[in-house]
Design a protein around this motif. Structure first.
Motif, PDB file in Angstrom:
ATOM      1  N   THR A 150       0.858  -1.177   0.000  1.00 31.91           N
ATOM      2  CA  THR A 150       0.000   0.000   0.000  1.00 31.91           C
ATOM      3  C   THR A 150       0.897   1.230   0.000  1.00 31.91           C
ATOM      4  N   THR A 158      -4.179   6.946  -1.930  1.00 32.57           N
ATOM      5  CA  THR A 158      -3.680   5.624  -1.528  1.00 32.57           C
ATOM      6  C   THR A 158      -3.909   4.632  -2.646  1.00 32.57           C
ATOM      7  N   THR A 160      -3.194   0.288  -3.558  1.00 31.32           N
ATOM      8  CA  THR A 160      -2.751  -1.021  -3.083  1.00 31.32           C
ATOM      9  C   THR A 160      -2.583  -1.933  -4.289  1.00 31.32           C
TER      10      THR A 160
END
Length: 161
Positions: A150, A158, A160
């Motif tokens: 992440t 963000t 991931t």
């Protein structure tokens, strides 16, 4: 319950099972995450510079791509990881300073990235994911259980992978 281990600048960490690793302030530095999915062993090293100085002044093995990555792999293998099962994910290598005429400092992120890729290729560890370059710092979290990374970056959000 999983534990979170912090990897500082020019440091490495290795965890197993459901534990996680995190490093902060990946600007021109590169976070190298190596995972053995079969043993669920994960390692991370926070690289600052491409190569160990030839004058012998390099005191911290983990500071350099050409010594830190092999040291990380050796540590992972010492607790059961197998090299042929390892894959890598990398982040960082940004151009944090726009310094006209100063190619050494101005492109350190690019030089770090080249050294990391070269060292991983020599060790036959494929890079299966990356978030590199640009001009911003990143925080990187790495999960030993599934090898997921992440990335958090100010004003970038963000991701991931």
């Amino acid at each position: 319950m999983s534990n979170m281990a912090t990897v500082g600048i020019a440091e490495m960490g290795v965890v197993k099972g459901d534990d996680k690793l995190i490093t902060y302030a990946l600007g021109s530095c590169i976070g190298v995450c190596i995972h053995d999915k079969n043993s669920k062993i994960a390692g991370m090293v926070h690289i600052m510079l491409p190569t160990v100085p030839t004058d012998g002044s390099g005191k911290s093995v983990c500071r350099y791509a050409d010594s830190g990555i092999p040291a990380l792999v050796k540590k992972m293998e010492s607790i059961g990881a197998v090299r042929r099962s390892m894959t890598a994910k990398i982040a960082g290598g940004a151009k944090m300073f726009n310094i006209p005429g100063d190619s050494v400092v101005g492109n350190i992120g690019e030089r770090n990235l080249e050294a990391v890729k070269k060292t991983l290729a020599e060790m036959r560890i494929p890079i299966i994911g990356q978030d590199v370059g640009s001009d911003y710092a990143r925080t990187m979290t790495f999960n030993a259980d599934d090898g997921m990374v992440t990335i958090k970056a100010f004003s970038k959000g963000t991701s991931t992978w």
